[in-house]
Design a protein around this motif. Structure first.
Motif, PDB file in Angstrom:
ATOM      1  N   ALA A  21      92.908 -26.422 -12.795  1.00 15.08           N
ATOM      2  CA  ALA A  21      93.796 -25.269 -12.699  1.00 15.08           C
ATOM      3  C   ALA A  21      92.999 -23.990 -12.458  1.00 15.08           C
ATOM      4  CB  ALA A  21      94.630 -25.148 -13.965  1.00 15.08           C
ATOM      5  N   GLU A  22      92.126 -23.679 -13.378  1.00 19.45           N
ATOM      6  CA  GLU A  22      91.286 -22.495 -13.213  1.00 19.45           C
ATOM      7  C   GLU A  22      90.252 -22.530 -14.317  1.00 19.45           C
ATOM      8  OE1 GLU A  22      92.978 -18.604 -12.142  1.00 19.45           O
ATOM      9  OE2 GLU A  22      91.871 -17.873 -13.877  1.00 19.45           O
ATOM     10  N   LEU A  23      88.998 -22.598 -13.918  1.00 20.80           N
ATOM     11  CA  LEU A  23      87.934 -22.733 -14.910  1.00 20.80           C
ATOM     12  C   LEU A  23      86.868 -21.680 -14.668  1.00 20.80           C
ATOM     13  CD1 LEU A  23      86.703 -24.428 -17.248  1.00 20.80           C
ATOM     14  CD2 LEU A  23      85.555 -25.786 -15.500  1.00 20.80           C
ATOM     15  N   SER A  24      86.582 -20.917 -15.716  1.00 24.35           N
ATOM     16  CA  SER A  24      85.490 -19.958 -15.657  1.00 24.35           C
ATOM     17  C   SER A  24      84.535 -20.235 -16.806  1.00 24.35           C
ATOM     18  CB  SER A  24      86.005 -18.522 -15.778  1.00 24.35           C
ATOM     19  OG  SER A  24      86.804 -18.197 -14.654  1.00 24.35           O
ATOM     20  N   ALA A  25      83.258 -20.248 -16.527  1.00 23.32           N
ATOM     21  CA  ALA A  25      82.254 -20.429 -17.581  1.00 23.32           C
ATOM     22  C   ALA A  25      80.897 -20.021 -17.042  1.00 23.32           C
ATOM     23  CB  ALA A  25      82.205 -21.878 -18.047  1.00 23.32           C
ATOM     24  N   GLU A  26      80.088 -19.465 -17.942  1.00 28.13           N
ATOM     25  CA  GLU A  26      78.729 -19.109 -17.572  1.00 28.13           C
ATOM     26  C   GLU A  26      77.813 -20.084 -18.297  1.00 28.13           C
ATOM     27  OE1 GLU A  26      78.191 -14.862 -17.962  1.00 28.13           O
ATOM     28  OE2 GLU A  26      76.020 -15.165 -18.134  1.00 28.13           O
ATOM     29  N   ILE A  27      76.902 -20.722 -17.567  1.00 23.95           N
ATOM     30  CA  ILE A  27      76.010 -21.714 -18.165  1.00 23.95           C
ATOM     31  C   ILE A  27      74.608 -21.124 -18.261  1.00 23.95           C
ATOM     32  CG2 ILE A  27      75.119 -24.073 -17.983  1.00 23.95           C
ATOM     33  CD1 ILE A  27      78.193 -23.983 -18.185  1.00 23.95           C
ATOM     34  N   GLU A  28      74.072 -21.116 -19.478  1.00 23.53           N
ATOM     35  CA  GLU A  28      72.735 -20.589 -19.712  1.00 23.53           C
ATOM     36  C   GLU A  28      71.664 -21.556 -19.215  1.00 23.53           C
ATOM     37  OE1 GLU A  28      71.196 -17.776 -21.512  1.00 23.53           O
ATOM     38  OE2 GLU A  28      73.101 -17.103 -20.649  1.00 23.53           O
ATOM     39  N   ALA A  29      70.603 -21.009 -18.642  1.00 23.50           N
ATOM     40  CA  ALA A  29      69.476 -21.848 -18.207  1.00 23.50           C
ATOM     41  C   ALA A  29      68.882 -22.566 -19.414  1.00 23.50           C
ATOM     42  CB  ALA A  29      68.423 -20.987 -17.538  1.00 23.50           C
ATOM     43  N   GLY A  30      68.625 -23.848 -19.270  1.00 23.63           N
ATOM     44  CA  GLY A  30      67.999 -24.641 -20.324  1.00 23.63           C
ATOM     45  C   GLY A  30      68.954 -25.181 -21.353  1.00 23.63           C
ATOM     46  N   ASP A  31      70.239 -24.887 -21.207  1.00 21.01           N
ATOM     47  CA  ASP A  31      71.215 -25.359 -22.191  1.00 21.01           C
ATOM     48  C   ASP A  31      71.587 -26.818 -21.918  1.00 21.01           C
ATOM     49  OD1 ASP A  31      72.753 -25.090 -24.434  1.00 21.01           O
ATOM     50  OD2 ASP A  31      74.143 -23.608 -23.598  1.00 21.01           O
ATOM     51  N   PHE A  32      72.156 -27.459 -22.911  1.00 21.75           N
ATOM     52  CA  PHE A  32      72.694 -28.810 -22.762  1.00 21.75           C
ATOM     53  C   PHE A  32      74.188 -28.710 -23.042  1.00 21.75           C
ATOM     54  CE2 PHE A  32      71.393 -33.441 -22.936  1.00 21.75           C
ATOM     55  CZ  PHE A  32      72.678 -33.930 -22.776  1.00 21.75           C
ATOM     56  N   VAL A  33      74.985 -28.775 -21.972  1.00 19.54           N
ATOM     57  CA  VAL A  33      76.422 -28.529 -22.074  1.00 19.54           C
ATOM     58  C   VAL A  33      77.180 -29.803 -21.738  1.00 19.54           C
ATOM     59  CG1 VAL A  33      78.361 -27.145 -21.213  1.00 19.54           C
ATOM     60  CG2 VAL A  33      76.060 -26.137 -21.356  1.00 19.54           C
ATOM     61  N   SER A  34      78.088 -30.212 -22.630  1.00 16.58           N
ATOM     62  CA  SER A  34      78.969 -31.332 -22.308  1.00 16.58           C
ATOM     63  C   SER A  34      80.313 -30.820 -21.852  1.00 16.58           C
ATOM     64  CB  SER A  34      79.167 -32.239 -23.524  1.00 16.58           C
ATOM     65  OG  SER A  34      78.034 -33.050 -23.721  1.00 16.58           O
ATOM     66  N   LEU A  35      80.866 -31.508 -20.849  1.00 16.16           N
ATOM     67  CA  LEU A  35      82.267 -31.311 -20.457  1.00 16.16           C
ATOM     68  C   LEU A  35      83.010 -32.484 -21.059  1.00 16.16           C
ATOM     69  CD1 LEU A  35      81.949 -30.439 -16.654  1.00 16.16           C
ATOM     70  CD2 LEU A  35      82.610 -28.892 -18.487  1.00 16.16           C
ATOM     71  N   LEU A  36      83.846 -32.202 -22.041  1.00 20.88           N
ATOM     72  CA  LEU A  36      84.531 -33.255 -22.792  1.00 20.88           C
ATOM     73  C   LEU A  36      86.034 -33.165 -22.551  1.00 20.88           C
ATOM     74  CD1 LEU A  36      84.517 -35.391 -25.158  1.00 20.88           C
ATOM     75  CD2 LEU A  36      84.701 -33.446 -26.720  1.00 20.88           C
ATOM     76  N   GLY A  37      86.649 -34.309 -22.263  1.00 16.03           N
ATOM     77  CA  GLY A  37      88.096 -34.308 -22.067  1.00 16.03           C
ATOM     78  C   GLY A  37      88.558 -35.712 -21.763  1.00 16.03           C
ATOM     79  N   PRO A  38      89.870 -35.944 -21.799  1.00 16.34           N
ATOM     80  CA  PRO A  38      90.399 -37.289 -21.575  1.00 16.34           C
ATOM     81  C   PRO A  38      90.166 -37.767 -20.149  1.00 16.34           C
ATOM     82  CG  PRO A  38      92.197 -35.692 -21.680  1.00 16.34           C
ATOM     83  CD  PRO A  38      90.942 -34.959 -22.051  1.00 16.34           C
ATOM     84  N   SER A  39      90.178 -39.089 -19.950  1.00 15.57           N
ATOM     85  CA  SER A  39      90.008 -39.666 -18.613  1.00 15.57           C
ATOM     86  C   SER A  39      91.053 -39.098 -17.666  1.00 15.57           C
ATOM     87  CB  SER A  39      90.162 -41.183 -18.664  1.00 15.57           C
ATOM     88  OG  SER A  39      89.084 -41.735 -19.351  1.00 15.57           O
ATOM     89  N   GLY A  40      90.614 -38.754 -16.465  1.00 15.47           N
ATOM     90  CA  GLY A  40      91.537 -38.267 -15.445  1.00 15.47           C
ATOM     91  C   GLY A  40      91.846 -36.786 -15.547  1.00 15.47           C
ATOM     92  N   CYS A  41      91.195 -36.078 -16.475  1.00 15.35           N
ATOM     93  CA  CYS A  41      91.573 -34.662 -16.665  1.00 15.35           C
ATOM     94  C   CYS A  41      90.935 -33.749 -15.634  1.00 15.35           C
ATOM     95  CB  CYS A  41      91.242 -34.192 -18.085  1.00 15.35           C
ATOM     96  SG  CYS A  41      89.529 -33.742 -18.344  1.00 15.35           S
ATOM     97  N   GLY A  42      89.917 -34.239 -14.921  1.00 17.89           N
ATOM     98  CA  GLY A  42      89.309 -33.404 -13.893  1.00 17.89           C
ATOM     99  C   GLY A  42      87.835 -33.088 -14.116  1.00 17.89           C
ATOM    100  N   LYS A  43      87.200 -33.780 -15.053  1.00 18.96           N
ATOM    101  CA  LYS A  43      85.789 -33.503 -15.374  1.00 18.96           C
ATOM    102  C   LYS A  43      84.869 -33.793 -14.185  1.00 18.96           C
ATOM    103  CE  LYS A  43      85.753 -36.527 -18.753  1.00 18.96           C
ATOM    104  NZ  LYS A  43      87.131 -37.035 -18.609  1.00 18.96           N
ATOM    105  N   SER A  44      85.044 -34.970 -13.572  1.00 18.59           N
ATOM    106  CA  SER A  44      84.196 -35.327 -12.418  1.00 18.59           C
ATOM    107  C   SER A  44      84.375 -34.325 -11.295  1.00 18.59           C
ATOM    108  CB  SER A  44      84.570 -36.699 -11.865  1.00 18.59           C
ATOM    109  OG  SER A  44      84.261 -37.676 -12.785  1.00 18.59           O
ATOM    110  N   THR A  45      85.612 -33.881 -11.133  1.00 16.46           N
ATOM    111  CA  THR A  45      85.879 -32.904 -10.079  1.00 16.46           C
ATOM    112  C   THR A  45      85.064 -31.635 -10.320  1.00 16.46           C
ATOM    113  OG1 THR A  45      88.100 -33.817  -9.796  1.00 16.46           O
ATOM    114  CG2 THR A  45      87.706 -31.605  -8.920  1.00 16.46           C
ATOM    115  N   VAL A  46      84.985 -31.194 -11.563  1.00 16.84           N
ATOM    116  CA  VAL A  46      84.191 -29.999 -11.870  1.00 16.84           C
ATOM    117  C   VAL A  46      82.736 -30.230 -11.472  1.00 16.84           C
ATOM    118  CG1 VAL A  46      83.355 -28.483 -13.704  1.00 16.84           C
ATOM    119  CG2 VAL A  46      85.710 -29.330 -13.785  1.00 16.84           C
ATOM    120  N   LEU A  47      82.206 -31.401 -11.840  1.00 18.29           N
ATOM    121  CA  LEU A  47      80.812 -31.703 -11.525  1.00 18.29           C
ATOM    122  C   LEU A  47      80.583 -31.788 -10.022  1.00 18.29           C
ATOM    123  CD1 LEU A  47      78.941 -31.958 -13.890  1.00 18.29           C
ATOM    124  CD2 LEU A  47      78.840 -34.415 -13.545  1.00 18.29           C
ATOM    125  N   ARG A  48      81.547 -32.405  -9.327  1.00 22.30           N
ATOM    126  CA  ARG A  48      81.410 -32.549  -7.872  1.00 22.30           C
ATOM    127  C   ARG A  48      81.513 -31.197  -7.165  1.00 22.30           C
ATOM    128  NH1 ARG A  48      81.893 -37.415  -5.613  1.00 22.30           N
ATOM    129  NH2 ARG A  48      83.159 -36.627  -3.905  1.00 22.30           N
TER     130      ARG A  48
END
Ligand code: ADP
Ligand code: ADP
Length: 219
Positions: A21-48
């Motif tokens: 829908a609409e995702l905004s986030a700032e990722i810090e260099a060197g951080d370890f960030v998980s994208l967590l959510g149910p199957s089919g919610c759109g996580k792979s799409t964010v990564l792609r």
């Protein structure tokens, strides 16, 4: 410093599926960030979208400069006819590194994965966990600043998975590549991450942003 910034990212596929829908986030260099959510919610799409494998319908991924990426998928996608070393050397050879040097660097990348004795093994001679280790070595051999992982361990048994979690944490602790790790496992997100972005059911949107979720000492 900022490694990358997601600015009002949205994705609707040509068939009308609204994955994001609409995702905004700032990722810090060197951080370890998980994208967590149910199957089919759109996580792979964010990564792609981050990897540039898909184009956003709206918004953008902003990078501070040219950045080298490593990508690990759930399926190790190794070349079946090539040895572990040849598989890991491939991205270097594609980048123009001479064959001998690429081979040396590939063998050095296999060592910390515990695969020094399997450098000449073919994928079918390796266990699922070992194939995943080859895949991680391949993603890291060119020393990317950012490592993208899409449910990398979901198909592995939980003992192997637990070992790989610890291997990954050790590598991350030594080298501090910015890591974006997609998972639907709360356990894994909490165990691995310094920050968890929780996405709600499709279309994905941020429902929580949690820093330092882990009860274990980390640094
Ligand atoms: P997750 O990684 O959270 O499981 P995905 O990002 O893979 O979710 O998929 C989000 C939604 O978008 C799903 O409903 C999926 O079926 C749909 N989807 C993914 N890729 C495409 C595509 N190329 N065309 C149409 N729909 C897609
Ligand atoms: P799912 O993919 O079905 O969400 P989970 O991640 O919840 O699976 O894991 C299933 C089981 O494996 C749980 O009992 C969980 O405690 C265990 N598990 C998962 N990751 C680890 C780990 N790194 N170390 C130990 N146990 C783990």
């Amino acid at each position: 410093s900022t490694a990358l910034e997601l600015e009002r990212l949205a994705k609707t596929f040509p068939n009308g599926t609204v994955a994001l829908a609409e995702l905004s986030a700032e990722i810090e260099a060197g951080d370890f960030v998980s994208l967590l959510g149910p199957s089919g919610c759109g996580k792979s799409t964010v990564l792609r979208l981050i990897a540039g494998l898909e184009r956003p319908t709206q918004g953008q991924v902003r990078w501070p400069g040219p950045v080298k990426l490593g990508f690990v998928f759930q399926e190790p996608t190794l070349m079946a006819w090539a040895t572990a070393t040849e598989n890991v050397a491939l991205p270097l050879e594609l980048a123009g590194v001479a064959r001998n040097e690429a081979g040396d660097r590939a063998r050095r990348a296999l060592e910390p994965m515990g695969l020094a004795n399997f450098a000449n093994a073919l994928p079918r001679e390796l266990s699922g966990g070992m194939r995943m280790r080859v895949s991680i070595a391949r993603a890291l051999v060119a020393e990317p600043a950012v490592l993208l992982m899409d449910e990398p361990f979901a198909a592995l048994d939980e003992f192997t998975r637990s070992q790989l979690n610890d291997d990954l944490l050790r590598l991350w602790g030594e080298r501090r590549f910015t890591t974006l790790f997609v998972t639907h496992s709360v356990f894994e997100a909490v165990y691995l991450s310094r920050r968890i972005l929780i996405l709600g059911a499709r279309p994905a949107r941020l429902v929580a942003d949690i820093t330092n979720p882990t009860p274990y000492p980390r640094d």
